[in-house]
Motif scaffolding. Structure first.
Motif, PDB file in Angstrom:
ATOM      1  N   LEU A   1       0.841  -1.192   0.000  1.00  0.00           N
ATOM      2  CA  LEU A   1       0.000   0.000   0.000  1.00  0.00           C
ATOM      3  C   LEU A   1       0.878   1.244   0.000  1.00  0.00           C
ATOM      4  CD1 LEU A   1      -2.765  -0.965   2.594  1.00  0.00           C
ATOM      5  CD2 LEU A   1      -2.882  -1.106   0.103  1.00  0.00           C
ATOM      6  N   SER A   2       0.450   2.272  -0.716  1.00  0.00           N
ATOM      7  CA  SER A   2       1.190   3.531  -0.770  1.00  0.00           C
ATOM      8  C   SER A   2       0.674   4.475   0.312  1.00  0.00           C
ATOM      9  CB  SER A   2       1.016   4.176  -2.141  1.00  0.00           C
ATOM     10  OG  SER A   2      -0.341   4.569  -2.327  1.00  0.00           O
ATOM     11  N   LEU A   3       1.398   5.564   0.529  1.00  0.00           N
ATOM     12  CA  LEU A   3       0.924   6.583   1.474  1.00  0.00           C
ATOM     13  C   LEU A   3      -0.403   7.166   1.017  1.00  0.00           C
ATOM     14  CD1 LEU A   3       4.193   8.529   2.408  1.00  0.00           C
ATOM     15  CD2 LEU A   3       3.003   6.773   3.727  1.00  0.00           C
ATOM     16  N   GLU A   4      -0.573   7.269  -0.296  1.00  0.00           N
ATOM     17  CA  GLU A   4      -1.848   7.754  -0.833  1.00  0.00           C
ATOM     18  C   GLU A   4      -2.977   6.790  -0.488  1.00  0.00           C
ATOM     19  OE1 GLU A   4      -3.817   9.308  -5.065  1.00  0.00           O
ATOM     20  OE2 GLU A   4      -1.843   8.349  -5.049  1.00  0.00           O
ATOM     21  N   ASP A   5      -2.708   5.480  -0.607  1.00  0.00           N
ATOM     22  CA  ASP A   5      -3.719   4.473  -0.239  1.00  0.00           C
ATOM     23  C   ASP A   5      -4.104   4.617   1.234  1.00  0.00           C
ATOM     24  OD1 ASP A   5      -3.641   3.327  -2.797  1.00  0.00           O
ATOM     25  OD2 ASP A   5      -2.013   1.963  -2.246  1.00  0.00           O
ATOM     26  N   LEU A   6      -3.095   4.765   2.105  1.00  0.00           N
ATOM     27  CA  LEU A   6      -3.358   4.890   3.533  1.00  0.00           C
ATOM     28  C   LEU A   6      -4.143   6.167   3.820  1.00  0.00           C
ATOM     29  CD1 LEU A   6       0.145   3.853   4.974  1.00  0.00           C
ATOM     30  CD2 LEU A   6      -1.900   2.446   4.796  1.00  0.00           C
ATOM     31  N   SER A   7      -3.735   7.264   3.208  1.00  0.00           N
ATOM     32  CA  SER A   7      -4.399   8.550   3.435  1.00  0.00           C
ATOM     33  C   SER A   7      -5.859   8.507   2.985  1.00  0.00           C
ATOM     34  CB  SER A   7      -3.659   9.669   2.701  1.00  0.00           C
ATOM     35  OG  SER A   7      -2.322   9.782   3.165  1.00  0.00           O
ATOM     36  N   ASN A   8      -6.093   7.907   1.832  1.00  0.00           N
ATOM     37  CA  ASN A   8      -7.459   7.816   1.314  1.00  0.00           C
ATOM     38  C   ASN A   8      -8.336   6.950   2.219  1.00  0.00           C
ATOM     39  OD1 ASN A   8      -6.872   9.441  -0.875  1.00  0.00           O
ATOM     40  ND2 ASN A   8      -6.418   7.733  -2.249  1.00  0.00           N
ATOM     41  N   SER A   9      -7.773   5.860   2.725  1.00  0.00           N
ATOM     42  CA  SER A   9      -8.543   4.970   3.598  1.00  0.00           C
ATOM     43  C   SER A   9      -8.883   5.633   4.925  1.00  0.00           C
ATOM     44  CB  SER A   9      -7.763   3.675   3.855  1.00  0.00           C
ATOM     45  OG  SER A   9      -7.581   2.948   2.658  1.00  0.00           O
ATOM     46  N   LEU A  10      -8.000   6.504   5.395  1.00  0.00           N
ATOM     47  CA  LEU A  10      -8.212   7.168   6.681  1.00  0.00           C
ATOM     48  C   LEU A  10      -8.946   8.496   6.528  1.00  0.00           C
ATOM     49  CD1 LEU A  10      -4.697   6.581   8.292  1.00  0.00           C
ATOM     50  CD2 LEU A  10      -6.804   5.320   8.752  1.00  0.00           C
ATOM     51  N   ASN A  11      -9.062   8.950   5.277  1.00  0.00           N
ATOM     52  CA  ASN A  11      -9.634  10.282   5.020  1.00  0.00           C
ATOM     53  C   ASN A  11      -8.859  11.342   5.800  1.00  0.00           C
ATOM     54  OD1 ASN A  11     -11.445  12.007   3.727  1.00  0.00           O
ATOM     55  ND2 ASN A  11     -12.867  12.006   5.454  1.00  0.00           N
ATOM     56  N   CYS A  12      -7.535  11.148   5.840  1.00  0.00           N
ATOM     57  CA  CYS A  12      -6.654  12.034   6.595  1.00  0.00           C
ATOM     58  C   CYS A  12      -5.239  11.833   6.047  1.00  0.00           C
ATOM     59  CB  CYS A  12      -6.705  11.664   8.085  1.00  0.00           C
ATOM     60  SG  CYS A  12      -5.574  12.591   9.136  1.00  0.00           S
TER      61      CYS A  12
END
Length: 318
Positions: A288-299
């Protein structure tokens, strides 16, 4: 091993590979040894024949390849007399074989059908650290210790870390030796450059593996929360993928990070160490990329090079 400092076992390394290392001058190399006694070595590495480790070490060191070794210590299995013999065997190649780092075994939950290995507890860690000076005197280094203990021992034993000078001229921070001391020393240097007040009420989250949770709670978070208009929350992430006994941040997966942060009040951003990403700084262990993590957390989820000041220099949102 040469490019990123990863430890390799060399169990299946033949003469052609050894010759290539020498020819290309791939130095230094980092070798996982664990034990040198042939019978136990075969048992630990699930190898059917002697892999001739000592001969390989002899060949590489005699051709000016610098080596750093690691012993993952397993209580009642490769400690005691086995540890003493292993250190003796390795020290024979000093100073070309420059260091031997002792690391506590970390057991994942994916161990079906494997030998039973006791875990390391606080009492065991404390007893082992009492032998530090004895071992370092028995196997002396020049300018830096030959025998080193990873940071995990001091955390497990709840004992003070050595000061930076005690590590001498060896740099194994990327392999967990002196990493916490370096981080805390750097943080102390950064404190005068941190803001005294935020222009507006600001809050963000620092997420980390459980190993350093106590250190951050004691040494870092209170100082950050003394900054006016700033609230920083620390959230430890348990490693459910490999098992909760695996506590380092570098082995956290994206799915564990998401599942334990999702739905929580995270503030304006989440910050973590870059160690959650691969050597290229692009993906977590589960791709998972940082973008994937950010999108999943909405943060926004950002990473730093283990610097608190970097968070403020880049802006809370990253």
């Amino acid at each position: 091993s040469y490019l990123h400092g990863h430890y390799i076992t060399m169990t299946n390394m033949g003469q052609k590979e050894l010759d290539r290392i020498v020819e290309q001058k791939l130095s230094p190399l980092y070798i996982s040894v664990h034990v040198t006694e042939p019978k136990l070595r075969k048992k630990l590495f699930l190898y059917k024949k002697d892999d001739h480790l000592i001969e390989k070490l002899q060949y590489l060191t005699s051709h000016a390849i610098e080596l750093h070794t690691q012993i993952v210590l397993m209580p009642t299995i490769n400690d005691g007399e086995y540890l003493e013999r292993t250190l003796h065997d390795l020290y024979h190649f000093y100073p070309q074989l420059k260091t031997s780092t002792i690391v506590p075994v970390g057991l994942t939950k994916h161990r079906k059908g494997l030998m039973d290995i006791p875990s390391v507890d606080k009492e065991y860690a404390r007893k082992l650290l009492l032998k530090t000076k004895i071992l370092q005197n028995e196997f002396p280094g020049r300018g830096s210790p030959f025998v080193l203990f990873s940071d995990e021992w001091y955390i497990l034993a709840d004992r003070p870390f050595p000061i930076q000078e005690e590590y001498g001229n060896v740099d194994l921070t990327e392999n967990g030796v002196g990493q916490v001391t370096e981080f805390l020393d750097q943080f102390l240097d950064e404190i005068p450059n941190l803001p005294k007040i935020m222009d507006n009420p600001t809050n963000f989250t620092i997420a980390t593996g459980t190993l350093v949770q106590g250190i951050l709670e004691k040494e870092v978070i209170p100082k950050l929360n003394n900054i006016e208009n700033l609230t920083v929350t620390l959230i430890p992430i348990k490693n459910y993928f490999f098992g909760e006994s695996v506590t380092v941040s570098g082995l956290l997966t994206g799915q564990d990070i998401i599942s334990q942060l999702q739905g929580r009040e995270l503030g304006e951003a989440v910050w973590m160490t870059q160690r959650i990403l691969n050597d290229e700084g692009e993906k977590t262990l589960d791709d998972l990329s940082l973008e994937d993590l950010s999108n999943s957390l909405n943060c926004p989820l950002n990473v730093t090079q283990d610097s608190i000041l970097e968070i403020f220099q880049r802006g809370i949102h990253g």
